[in-house]
Design an enzyme around this catalytic site. Structure first.
Site, PDB file in Angstrom:
ATOM      1  N   TYR A  50      32.804  34.392  74.867  1.00 57.23           N
ATOM      2  CA  TYR A  50      32.436  35.221  76.007  1.00 57.23           C
ATOM      3  C   TYR A  50      31.708  34.410  77.069  1.00 57.23           C
ATOM      4  O   TYR A  50      30.809  33.631  76.763  1.00 57.23           O
ATOM      5  CB  TYR A  50      31.527  36.382  75.588  1.00 57.23           C
ATOM      6  CG  TYR A  50      32.093  37.292  74.540  1.00 57.23           C
ATOM      7  CD1 TYR A  50      33.467  37.375  74.301  1.00 57.23           C
ATOM      8  CD2 TYR A  50      31.254  38.101  73.783  1.00 57.23           C
ATOM      9  CE1 TYR A  50      33.970  38.218  73.337  1.00 57.23           C
ATOM     10  CE2 TYR A  50      31.756  38.951  72.812  1.00 57.23           C
ATOM     11  CZ  TYR A  50      33.115  38.999  72.594  1.00 57.23           C
ATOM     12  OH  TYR A  50      33.625  39.836  71.630  1.00 57.23           O
ATOM     13  N   HIS A 121      36.102  35.364  64.466  1.00 53.01           N
ATOM     14  CA  HIS A 121      36.563  36.258  65.528  1.00 53.01           C
ATOM     15  C   HIS A 121      37.986  36.738  65.271  1.00 53.01           C
ATOM     16  O   HIS A 121      38.304  37.910  65.511  1.00 53.01           O
ATOM     17  CB  HIS A 121      36.481  35.519  66.864  1.00 53.01           C
ATOM     18  CG  HIS A 121      36.275  36.410  68.036  1.00 53.01           C
ATOM     19  ND1 HIS A 121      35.770  35.969  69.236  1.00 53.01           N
ATOM     20  CD2 HIS A 121      36.507  37.717  68.224  1.00 53.01           C
ATOM     21  CE1 HIS A 121      35.687  36.969  70.092  1.00 53.01           C
ATOM     22  NE2 HIS A 121      36.145  38.039  69.506  1.00 53.01           N
ATOM     23  N   SER A 200      34.250  48.603  71.427  1.00 51.98           N
ATOM     24  CA  SER A 200      34.911  49.560  72.321  1.00 51.98           C
ATOM     25  C   SER A 200      34.851  50.976  71.754  1.00 51.98           C
ATOM     26  O   SER A 200      35.866  51.691  71.725  1.00 51.98           O
ATOM     27  CB  SER A 200      36.370  49.148  72.593  1.00 51.98           C
ATOM     28  OG  SER A 200      36.434  47.943  73.303  1.00 51.98           O
ATOM     29  N   PRO A 201      33.679  51.423  71.297  1.00 46.57           N
ATOM     30  CA  PRO A 201      33.588  52.756  70.705  1.00 46.57           C
ATOM     31  C   PRO A 201      33.762  53.883  71.715  1.00 46.57           C
ATOM     32  O   PRO A 201      33.928  55.038  71.321  1.00 46.57           O
ATOM     33  CB  PRO A 201      32.176  52.769  70.108  1.00 46.57           C
ATOM     34  CG  PRO A 201      31.401  51.842  70.988  1.00 46.57           C
ATOM     35  CD  PRO A 201      32.370  50.748  71.341  1.00 46.57           C
ATOM     36  N   LEU A 202      33.737  53.519  73.001  1.00 53.42           N
ATOM     37  CA  LEU A 202      33.937  54.518  74.055  1.00 53.42           C
ATOM     38  C   LEU A 202      35.300  54.362  74.717  1.00 53.42           C
ATOM     39  O   LEU A 202      35.496  54.713  75.884  1.00 53.42           O
ATOM     40  CB  LEU A 202      32.811  54.427  75.091  1.00 53.42           C
ATOM     41  CG  LEU A 202      31.409  54.646  74.514  1.00 53.42           C
ATOM     42  CD1 LEU A 202      30.352  54.510  75.593  1.00 53.42           C
ATOM     43  CD2 LEU A 202      31.311  56.014  73.833  1.00 53.42           C
ATOM     44  N   GLY A 203      36.262  53.825  73.959  1.00 56.40           N
ATOM     45  CA  GLY A 203      37.639  53.769  74.435  1.00 56.40           C
ATOM     46  C   GLY A 203      37.805  52.990  75.723  1.00 56.40           C
ATOM     47  O   GLY A 203      38.585  53.401  76.589  1.00 56.40           O
ATOM     48  N   ARG A 204      37.102  51.865  75.834  1.00 55.20           N
ATOM     49  CA  ARG A 204      37.182  51.014  77.031  1.00 55.20           C
ATOM     50  C   ARG A 204      36.904  51.810  78.303  1.00 55.20           C
ATOM     51  O   ARG A 204      37.480  51.567  79.355  1.00 55.20           O
ATOM     52  CB  ARG A 204      38.550  50.328  77.112  1.00 55.20           C
ATOM     53  CG  ARG A 204      38.873  49.516  75.859  1.00 55.20           C
ATOM     54  CD  ARG A 204      40.176  48.767  75.953  1.00 55.20           C
ATOM     55  NE  ARG A 204      40.532  48.177  74.677  1.00 55.20           N
ATOM     56  CZ  ARG A 204      40.122  46.997  74.233  1.00 55.20           C
ATOM     57  NH1 ARG A 204      39.322  46.276  74.976  1.00 55.20           N
ATOM     58  NH2 ARG A 204      40.496  46.545  73.056  1.00 55.20           N
ATOM     59  N   GLY A 205      35.993  52.785  78.174  1.00 61.56           N
ATOM     60  CA  GLY A 205      35.576  53.571  79.325  1.00 61.56           C
ATOM     61  C   GLY A 205      36.149  54.969  79.374  1.00 61.56           C
ATOM     62  O   GLY A 205      35.581  55.858  80.015  1.00 61.56           O
ATOM     63  N   PHE A 206      37.278  55.196  78.700  1.00 64.16           N
ATOM     64  CA  PHE A 206      37.912  56.518  78.758  1.00 64.16           C
ATOM     65  C   PHE A 206      37.032  57.610  78.160  1.00 64.16           C
ATOM     66  O   PHE A 206      37.111  58.772  78.577  1.00 64.16           O
ATOM     67  CB  PHE A 206      39.257  56.487  78.021  1.00 64.16           C
ATOM     68  CG  PHE A 206      40.437  56.346  78.934  1.00 64.16           C
ATOM     69  CD1 PHE A 206      41.058  55.132  79.109  1.00 64.16           C
ATOM     70  CD2 PHE A 206      40.913  57.432  79.639  1.00 64.16           C
ATOM     71  CE1 PHE A 206      42.145  54.993  79.962  1.00 64.16           C
ATOM     72  CE2 PHE A 206      42.002  57.314  80.490  1.00 64.16           C
ATOM     73  CZ  PHE A 206      42.610  56.087  80.657  1.00 64.16           C
TER      74      PHE A 206
END
Length: 315
Positions: A50, A121, A200-206
Site C-alpha cells: 500500500y 497477502h 471491505s466490510p461496507l461493500g467498497r462503499g455501497f
C-alpha cells in the site's frame, strides 16, 4: 470498546479494527488513526504494497510509514497487522528468502521491533505453502513476528498452513454483498479456531448508504476494475443497498452500522476492518459493536440480501 480473540494463540483485539489502505500521508490521516486509538480501536491493518492514498500508485512501505508515524509513542496500545507477498512486477512471492527480506523492510517502514500479525497477502502457487509458513515460523521464533495470518487463501491452503504453524487470522473480503467465504472458508476457520478479518466490510462503499449514482463512488477503487460498478450491475446493486438502508432506518442505525453489526453476528472471532479517512466515520462504525439483532431481524436481513444477491463478480 468490546474485545474479541483472533485465533487460539492469545491475540485479543478490538471488535472492530481500522484499515488504512486508502489513507493519504497527511496530518488528517495521522489524527484519524490516533483518534481511532483514543476511541478503543486496537487493530490497525496495512501492507507493504500500500502506498499513499491507495495501492495503484504505491511505493512499497509508504502506508506502513504513515501508520508507524501515527502510532509513534503509542505502539504498545496497538496491534499492528501488515502483509507481504504481492509485488509490482513479479506476481505473488512466498519463497523463504523473500519472506525474510520483506519482514525486515516492513519493520523498518513501520519503525517498530516486531509485527503483531503478519499476513501472506496472496498465496504463491509456485512455492509450497509449507515452505512459506516454515519461514514465518522462523520469524516467530526470532521475535520479529508474534502471530501469522493468510489473506484471500483457499480452504485447502489454510488447512495445510495451519498444520505447520497455527494460523491466527485469515483476511478476506466479506460483507452483505460478498459472502463467498461462507461456502468453505468460514466453516473451516470455525473448525480450526482461526479468526476472520473481513476487509471491505461496507461493500467498497455501497453499504454506507451514500452511493446513489456513479459519481458517489469512492475513487479509491477504480470502477473499471469491478463489474459491480458497471452498467446494469450498478443499478441492481444500488437497489439492493436501498433495501438494506430501509431496514437500517427501521432499526434506528445507519446502513454502515447495520452492515458491520451483521458481520459481528456471524461469529465471535470475526473482526471487520472498515477503512475511512475521517474520524467521524470511525466513530460511527464503532457504534456498530453495540447493536444486536433478534432472530427475526437476522432472518429479514437474509431475505433482503441473501448470499449471491450482489450483481456482478467481486473482482
Amino acid at each position: 470498546m468490546p474485545k474479541r480473540k483472533l485465533g487460539n494463540e492469545g491475540l485479543e483485539v478490538s471488535a472492530i479494527g481500522h484499515g488504512t489502505m486508502t489513507m493519504p500521508d497527511n496530518q488528517s490521516s495521522v489524527d484519524t488513526i490516533r483518534g481511532a486509538l483514543d476511541n478503543g480501536v486496537t487493530l490497525f491493518d496495512t501492507a507493504d504494497l500500500y502506498g499513499n492514498d491507495g495501492y495503484l500508485q504505491a511505493r512499497f512501505g509508504d502506508n506502513e510509514k504513515l501508520l508507524g508515524k501515527a502510532l509513534k509513542g503509542r505502539r504498545d496500545e496497538a496491534v499492528i497487522a501488515t502483509k507481504f507477498g504481492i509485488t509490482h512486477n513479479q506476481g505473488f512471492k512466498g519463497d523463504p528468502a523473500y519472506v525474510k527480506k520483506s519482514v525486515d523492510a516492513s519493520l523498518y517502514s513501520l519503525g517498530i521491533d516486531y509485527i503483531d500479525l503478519y499476513y501472506q497477502h496472496r498465496y504463491d502457487p509456485n512455492v509450497p505453502i509449507e515452505e512459506t509458513i516454515g519461514a514465518l515460523d522462523d520469524l516467530v521464533k526470532q521475535g520479529k513476528v508474534c502471530y501469522i495470518g493468510l489473506s484471500e487463501a483457499p480452504a485447502d491452503i489454510i488447512r495445510r498452513a495451519h498444520a505447520v504453524h497455527p494460523i491466527t487470522a485469515v483476511e478476506t473480503e466479506y460483507s452483505l454483498w460478498s459472502r463467498d467465504v461462507e461456502d468453505e472458508v468460514l466453516p473451516l476457520l470455525k473448525e480450526l479456531g482461526i479468526g476472520l478479518v473481513p476487509y471491505s466490510p461496507l461493500g467498497r462503499g455501497f453499504l454506507t448508504g451514500q452511493v446513489k449514482k456513479l459519481d458517489d463512488l469512492s475513487k479509491d477503487y477504480p470502477q473499471e476494475m469491478y463489474s459491480r460498478f458497471q452498467g446494469e450491475n450498478f443499478t441492481k446493486n444500488v437497489e439492493l443497498a436501498s433495501r438494506i438502508e430501509k431496514m437500517a432506518m427501521q432499526k434506528g442505525c445507519t446502513t454502515a452500522q447495520l452492515a458491520l453489526a451483521w458481520l459481528l453476528a456471524q461469529g465471535d472471532q470475526i473482526v471487520p476492518i472498515p477503512g475511512t479517512k475521517r474520524l467521524e466515520r470511525v466513530k460511527e462504525n464503532l457504534e456498530a459493536a453495540q447493536i444486536s439483532f433478534t432472530n427475526e431481524e437476522l432472518a429479514e436481513i437474509e431475505r433482503i440480501s441473501p448470499k449471491g444477491a450482489a450483481s456482478g463478480s467481486r473482482f
